[in-house]
Design a protein around this motif. Structure first.
Motif, mmCIF file in Angstrom:
data_model
loop_
_atom_site.group_PDB
_atom_site.id
_atom_site.type_symbol
_atom_site.label_atom_id
_atom_site.label_comp_id
_atom_site.label_asym_id
_atom_site.label_seq_id
_atom_site.Cartn_x
_atom_site.Cartn_y
_atom_site.Cartn_z
ATOM 1 N N THR A 13 0.849 -1.185 0.000
ATOM 2 C CA THR A 13 0.000 0.000 0.000
ATOM 3 C C THR A 13 0.887 1.237 0.000
ATOM 4 O OG1 THR A 13 -1.788 -1.090 1.202
ATOM 5 C CG2 THR A 13 -1.746 1.314 1.257
ATOM 6 N N VAL A 14 0.587 2.155 -0.897
ATOM 7 C CA VAL A 14 1.311 3.423 -0.984
ATOM 8 C C VAL A 14 0.341 4.531 -0.593
ATOM 9 C CG1 VAL A 14 2.646 4.980 -2.441
ATOM 10 C CG2 VAL A 14 2.718 2.495 -2.853
ATOM 11 N N ALA A 15 0.620 5.218 0.505
ATOM 12 C CA ALA A 15 -0.250 6.295 0.974
ATOM 13 C C ALA A 15 0.245 7.636 0.461
ATOM 14 C CB ALA A 15 -0.299 6.306 2.502
ATOM 15 N N VAL A 16 -0.657 8.398 -0.157
ATOM 16 C CA VAL A 16 -0.387 9.783 -0.538
ATOM 17 C C VAL A 16 -1.047 10.649 0.523
ATOM 18 C CG1 VAL A 16 -0.649 11.560 -2.300
ATOM 19 C CG2 VAL A 16 -0.384 9.154 -2.980
ATOM 20 N N VAL A 17 -0.244 11.400 1.280
ATOM 21 C CA VAL A 17 -0.759 12.165 2.414
ATOM 22 C C VAL A 17 -1.613 13.330 1.916
ATOM 23 C CG1 VAL A 17 -0.171 13.483 4.479
ATOM 24 C CG2 VAL A 17 1.260 11.547 3.779
ATOM 25 N N ASP A 18 -2.872 13.333 2.329
ATOM 26 C CA ASP A 18 -3.817 14.380 1.938
ATOM 27 C C ASP A 18 -4.162 15.199 3.172
ATOM 28 O OD1 ASP A 18 -5.817 15.981 0.980
ATOM 29 O OD2 ASP A 18 -7.205 14.356 0.467
ATOM 30 N N TYR A 19 -3.672 16.439 3.220
ATOM 31 C CA TYR A 19 -4.011 17.299 4.354
ATOM 32 C C TYR A 19 -4.810 18.514 3.897
ATOM 33 C CZ TYR A 19 0.505 19.228 2.825
ATOM 34 O OH TYR A 19 1.551 19.716 2.073
ATOM 35 N N VAL A 63 -5.050 7.731 -1.404
ATOM 36 C CA VAL A 63 -4.939 9.130 -1.006
ATOM 37 C C VAL A 63 -5.702 9.285 0.293
ATOM 38 C CG1 VAL A 63 -5.414 11.524 -1.643
ATOM 39 C CG2 VAL A 63 -4.754 9.873 -3.409
ATOM 40 N N THR A 64 -5.021 9.662 1.368
ATOM 41 C CA THR A 64 -5.648 9.620 2.687
ATOM 42 C C THR A 64 -5.146 10.722 3.617
ATOM 43 O OG1 THR A 64 -6.019 8.238 4.648
ATOM 44 C CG2 THR A 64 -3.916 7.954 3.505
ATOM 45 N N GLY A 80 -4.507 21.417 -1.906
ATOM 46 C CA GLY A 80 -4.182 21.115 -3.295
ATOM 47 C C GLY A 80 -4.867 19.853 -3.782
ATOM 48 N N ASN A 81 -5.041 19.770 -5.080
ATOM 49 C CA ASN A 81 -5.646 18.613 -5.713
ATOM 50 C C ASN A 81 -4.576 17.541 -5.917
ATOM 51 O OD1 ASN A 81 -7.021 16.787 -7.242
ATOM 52 N ND2 ASN A 81 -7.417 18.158 -8.962
ATOM 53 N N LEU A 82 -4.741 16.412 -5.246
ATOM 54 C CA LEU A 82 -3.750 15.346 -5.326
ATOM 55 C C LEU A 82 -4.094 14.322 -6.404
ATOM 56 C CD1 LEU A 82 -3.161 14.765 -1.517
ATOM 57 C CD2 LEU A 82 -1.951 16.291 -3.071
ATOM 58 N N HIS A 83 -5.105 14.628 -7.212
ATOM 59 C CA HIS A 83 -5.537 13.697 -8.245
ATOM 60 C C HIS A 83 -4.393 13.337 -9.188
ATOM 61 C CE1 HIS A 83 -8.204 11.849 -11.220
ATOM 62 N NE2 HIS A 83 -7.592 12.568 -12.132
ATOM 63 N N SER A 84 -3.626 14.350 -9.614
ATOM 64 C CA SER A 84 -2.568 14.088 -10.595
ATOM 65 C C SER A 84 -1.449 13.251 -9.993
ATOM 66 C CB SER A 84 -2.001 15.406 -11.149
ATOM 67 O OG SER A 84 -1.468 16.207 -10.113
ATOM 68 N N ALA A 143 0.971 2.240 6.075
ATOM 69 C CA ALA A 143 1.290 2.026 4.663
ATOM 70 C C ALA A 143 2.715 1.495 4.523
ATOM 71 C CB ALA A 143 1.136 3.330 3.886
ATOM 72 N N ASP A 144 2.981 0.856 3.392
ATOM 73 C CA ASP A 144 4.327 0.333 3.132
ATOM 74 C C ASP A 144 5.261 1.413 2.610
ATOM 75 O OD1 ASP A 144 3.863 -2.625 3.577
ATOM 76 O OD2 ASP A 144 2.312 -2.183 2.102
ATOM 77 N N ARG A 145 4.685 2.368 1.891
ATOM 78 C CA ARG A 145 5.428 3.513 1.354
ATOM 79 C C ARG A 145 4.544 4.745 1.471
ATOM 80 N NH1 ARG A 145 9.662 1.675 -2.027
ATOM 81 N NH2 ARG A 145 9.573 -0.591 -2.182
ATOM 82 N N VAL A 146 5.163 5.922 1.577
ATOM 83 C CA VAL A 146 4.385 7.141 1.770
ATOM 84 C C VAL A 146 4.925 8.251 0.867
ATOM 85 C CG1 VAL A 146 3.770 8.978 3.405
ATOM 86 C CG2 VAL A 146 3.732 6.580 4.140
ATOM 87 N N VAL A 147 3.993 8.958 0.217
ATOM 88 C CA VAL A 147 4.326 10.154 -0.544
ATOM 89 C C VAL A 147 3.732 11.348 0.204
ATOM 90 C CG1 VAL A 147 4.089 11.378 -2.738
ATOM 91 C CG2 VAL A 147 4.336 8.881 -2.715
ATOM 92 N N PHE A 148 4.577 12.329 0.506
ATOM 93 C CA PHE A 148 4.178 13.516 1.267
ATOM 94 C C PHE A 148 4.276 14.726 0.330
ATOM 95 C CE2 PHE A 148 5.702 16.529 4.888
ATOM 96 C CZ PHE A 148 4.438 17.108 4.963
ATOM 97 N N PRO A 149 3.192 15.043 -0.379
ATOM 98 C CA PRO A 149 3.225 16.161 -1.327
ATOM 99 C C PRO A 149 2.851 17.462 -0.634
ATOM 100 C CG PRO A 149 1.145 15.014 -1.515
ATOM 101 C CD PRO A 149 1.904 14.361 -0.367
ATOM 102 N N GLY A 150 2.724 18.526 -1.410
ATOM 103 C CA GLY A 150 2.294 19.780 -0.814
ATOM 104 C C GLY A 150 2.337 20.946 -1.768
#
Length: 213
Positions: free
Chosen positions: A4-10, A33-34, A13-17, A43-50
């Protein structure tokens, strides 16, 4: 069971892309996206965008407990990819919004490009927006299949400076040199947007999904 790869949604911004780009290069991984700290933590891996202002980023992740979840992921030696403001939030301090203390995963600070002039003598346009070359500082699995000085897409008014040399994985120049990619054990973070950076960006995301730090 697939990773599971979690994309951090706080909520900034639109994390759709970002999610769609990860799905495009995923090989059996489940992209989620969570904004749930427990989902991020497990999650096994995490993406922290912003995107947006660092003050709002730090405030929201602190209020929701996502800051602790991100640090727990790092402590557990799981791969984490920071992107744009997500990268800046991993440094010690940002001078944006009259100064904001960040998570302190990396030594260094975030500074405004300021009233600087480029090589042509013209004042720099801020934000730094568009395609620019990234110079790889040393070989790393995250750069696999990506040529040195490949171009990536940037949108930012603040940049990472005073980062220790051993933590800089990629450099960029826009009026001044700044760290475009930083590395520390299981954390890799970039100032540019891989999901908007065509083939090189997709390759970086694919490398992240394969990376075993």
């Amino acid at each position: 069971m697939s990773e599971t790869v979690a994309v951090v949604d706080y909520g900034m911004g639109n994390l759709h892309s970002a999610g769609k780009a990860l799905e495009k290069v995923a090989s059996g991984q489940r992209i989620v996206v969570t904004g749930d700290p427990d989902q991020v933590r497990h999650a096994d891996r995490v993406v922290f965008p912003g995107v947006g202002a660092i003050r709002d980023c730090i405030r929201v992740i602190t209020e929701t407990g996502l800051d602790r979840a991100i640090l727990d992921v790092i402590d557990a030696r799981k791969p984490l990819l920071g992107v744009c403001v997500g990268m800046q939030a991993l440094l010690d301090h940002s001078e944006e919004n009259d100064g904001v203390d960040c998570l302190g995963v990396f030594n260094g600070r975030v500074a405004h490009f300021g009233e600087q002039y480029g090589e042509t003598g013209n004042r720099l346009k801020v934000p730094h927006m568009g395609w620019n070359e990234v110079r790889q500082m040393h070989p790393h699995p995250m750069w696999a299949g990506i040529a040195d000085n490949s171009r990536f897409y940037f949108v930012h008014s603040y940049c990472a400076v005073d980062v220790p040399e051993e933590n800089i994985s990629g450099m960029c120049h826009y009026g001044r040199d700044f760290a475009a990619a930083v590395i520390k054990k299981n954390v890799f973070a970039v100032q540019f947007h891989p999901e908007k950076s065509a083939d090189a960006g997709l390759q970086l995301l694919e490398n992240f999904l394969r990376w075993q730090p």
